[in-house]
Design a protein around this motif. Structure first.
Motif, PDB file in Angstrom:
ATOM      1  N   PRO A  28       0.646  -1.371   0.072  1.00  0.00           N
ATOM      2  CA  PRO A  28       0.059  -0.388   0.733  1.00  0.00           C
ATOM      3  C   PRO A  28       0.664   1.679   0.128  1.00  0.00           C
ATOM      4  N   SER A  29       0.488   2.280  -0.888  1.00  0.00           N
ATOM      5  CA  SER A  29       0.648   3.100  -1.286  1.00  0.00           C
ATOM      6  C   SER A  29       0.352   4.269  -0.952  1.00  0.00           C
ATOM      7  N   ASP A  30       1.007   5.875   0.526  1.00  0.00           N
ATOM      8  CA  ASP A  30       0.013   6.863   0.908  1.00  0.00           C
ATOM      9  C   ASP A  30      -0.070   7.465  -0.206  1.00  0.00           C
ATOM     10  N   ARG A  31      -0.460   7.012  -1.531  1.00  0.00           N
ATOM     11  CA  ARG A  31      -0.375   8.005  -2.345  1.00  0.00           C
ATOM     12  C   ARG A  31      -1.816   7.492  -3.256  1.00  0.00           C
ATOM     13  N   GLU A  32      -2.592   9.162  -3.416  1.00  0.00           N
ATOM     14  CA  GLU A  32      -4.282   9.206  -3.899  1.00  0.00           C
ATOM     15  C   GLU A  32      -3.466   8.767  -5.869  1.00  0.00           C
ATOM     16  N   LEU A  33      -3.784   7.357  -5.834  1.00  0.00           N
ATOM     17  CA  LEU A  33      -4.218   7.245  -7.402  1.00  0.00           C
ATOM     18  C   LEU A  33      -5.307   8.219  -9.227  1.00  0.00           C
ATOM     19  N   GLU A  34      -4.477   9.218  -9.170  1.00  0.00           N
ATOM     20  CA  GLU A  34      -5.252  10.225 -10.571  1.00  0.00           C
ATOM     21  C   GLU A  34      -5.938   9.100 -11.220  1.00  0.00           C
ATOM     22  N   TRP A  35      -6.828   9.747 -11.641  1.00  0.00           N
ATOM     23  CA  TRP A  35      -8.535   8.379 -12.313  1.00  0.00           C
ATOM     24  C   TRP A  35      -9.330   9.736 -13.295  1.00  0.00           C
ATOM     25  N   ASP A  36      -9.300   9.020 -13.915  1.00  0.00           N
ATOM     26  CA  ASP A  36     -10.846   9.314 -14.487  1.00  0.00           C
ATOM     27  C   ASP A  36     -11.773   9.387 -13.626  1.00  0.00           C
ATOM     28  N   ARG A  37     -12.372  10.609 -13.171  1.00  0.00           N
ATOM     29  CA  ARG A  37     -13.767  10.720 -12.002  1.00  0.00           C
ATOM     30  C   ARG A  37     -14.607  10.350 -12.791  1.00  0.00           C
ATOM     31  N   PRO A  80      -5.873  -2.978   2.639  1.00  0.00           N
ATOM     32  CA  PRO A  80      -6.009  -3.084   4.443  1.00  0.00           C
ATOM     33  C   PRO A  80      -6.935  -2.184   5.412  1.00  0.00           C
ATOM     34  N   ASP A  81      -6.281  -0.699   4.679  1.00  0.00           N
ATOM     35  CA  ASP A  81      -7.152   0.085   5.615  1.00  0.00           C
ATOM     36  C   ASP A  81      -9.243  -0.417   5.826  1.00  0.00           C
ATOM     37  N   THR A 110      -0.542  -0.943  -8.127  1.00  0.00           N
ATOM     38  CA  THR A 110       0.730  -0.051  -8.244  1.00  0.00           C
ATOM     39  C   THR A 110       0.561   0.342  -6.620  1.00  0.00           C
ATOM     40  N   GLY A 111      -0.443  -0.337  -6.149  1.00  0.00           N
ATOM     41  CA  GLY A 111      -0.432  -0.030  -4.500  1.00  0.00           C
ATOM     42  C   GLY A 111      -0.832   1.628  -3.827  1.00  0.00           C
ATOM     43  N   ARG A 112      -1.450   2.447  -4.901  1.00  0.00           N
ATOM     44  CA  ARG A 112      -2.039   4.070  -4.285  1.00  0.00           C
ATOM     45  C   ARG A 112      -3.510   3.687  -4.494  1.00  0.00           C
ATOM     46  N   TYR A 113      -4.297   4.228  -3.674  1.00  0.00           N
ATOM     47  CA  TYR A 113      -5.409   4.341  -3.564  1.00  0.00           C
ATOM     48  C   TYR A 113      -6.644   4.855  -3.733  1.00  0.00           C
ATOM     49  N   TYR A 114      -7.703   4.445  -4.081  1.00  0.00           N
ATOM     50  CA  TYR A 114      -8.677   5.122  -4.627  1.00  0.00           C
ATOM     51  C   TYR A 114     -10.242   4.892  -4.201  1.00  0.00           C
ATOM     52  N   TRP A 115     -11.320   5.841  -4.381  1.00  0.00           N
ATOM     53  CA  TRP A 115     -12.108   5.976  -3.182  1.00  0.00           C
ATOM     54  C   TRP A 115     -13.250   5.842  -3.650  1.00  0.00           C
TER      55      TRP A 115
END
Length: 229
Positions: A28-37, A80-81, A110-115
């Motif tokens: 897990p990375s503490d960086r948020e994934l940038e994506w087309d929302r 895991p959060d 990549t380990g980046r997160y997205y909500w």
């Protein structure tokens, strides 16, 4: 009945520790994934949560190739959060045929997160076998930072300290105080941006743009961005 770990989709099986014996589960990375929302991430699973189909948007955002996803457990993108009690409630509801809205923190390859908020629906084939379809869309970032993330963090802390049942007991009390189910609580946040319980005489409120359509409030109010890995 399946055991708790499998049924609630909360712990990967031994076969999921690797992908084809080559790639370990990402860190897990503490960086948020940038994506087309503005995209809708669609997936379909069997009754055990194994992926039967994922659309191109789902594949693009999670970062896995389609051949890596097919017949793999949907918790390949589980972060895991995420507190286990959320999955527990989700599985209990959708296996009865009820629809369910759940806000989830996912993890890309990549380990980046997205909500996302996931609108889950249940269907049965001619033999009565269940399948689950989920449509995931982005969530306004203020809803996450001000309401959802603090709640999930507390549930996870209780889970680590005292177990899943204690975490569930807290969530039950949290929802009873609001006289709501989990889905009703999420729907209220999506449509109004308000948590009705006042903390220190101030109602927690998030400004949500007014848009038409059931899923419109789910979108983050921002222009699409290119995905970064």
């Amino acid at each position: 009945m399946q055991n708790e770990q499998e049924n609630y989709n909360i712990t990967p099986s031994n076969s999921e520790s690797k992908l084809f014996g080559l790639t370990y589960r990402p860190t897990p990375s503490d960086r948020e994934l940038e994506w087309d929302r503005t995209k809708v991430l669609l997936s379909k699973t069997d009754s055990k949560g194994n992926i039967l189909y994922a659309n191109e948007s789902f594949i693009d955002v999670c970062g896995y190739d389609d051949f890596e996803l097919m017949d793999k457990s949907h918790n390949i993108i589980r972060h895991p959060d995420m507190p286990k009690v959320i999955f527990k409630i989700m599985w209990e509801k959708i296996q009865t045929g009820e629809g369910f809205h759940v806000v989830m923190k996912n993890m890309s390859k990549t380990g980046r997160y997205y909500w996302v908020v996931n609108d889950l629906k249940t269907a049965k084939d001619n033999f009565g076998v269940l399948t689950f379809t989920g449509q995931q869309k982005s969530v306004h970032p203020d809803l996450i930072s001000k309401i959802i993330e603090p709640l999930y963090r507390k549930l996870l802390q209780i889970q680590v300290a005292s177990g899943v049942q204690s975490s569930e007991n807290y969530l039950i009390g949290f929802l009873e105080e609001r006289n709501m189910t989990y889905t009703q609580f999420i729907d209220q946040l999506i449509f109004t941006g308000v948590d009705t319980i006042q903390e220190k005489d101030d109602t927690i409120k998030v400004s949500i743009p007014k848009k038409k359509g059931f899923f419109s409030g789910f979108f983050a109010d921002e222009k699409p961005t290119a995905k970064k890995k």
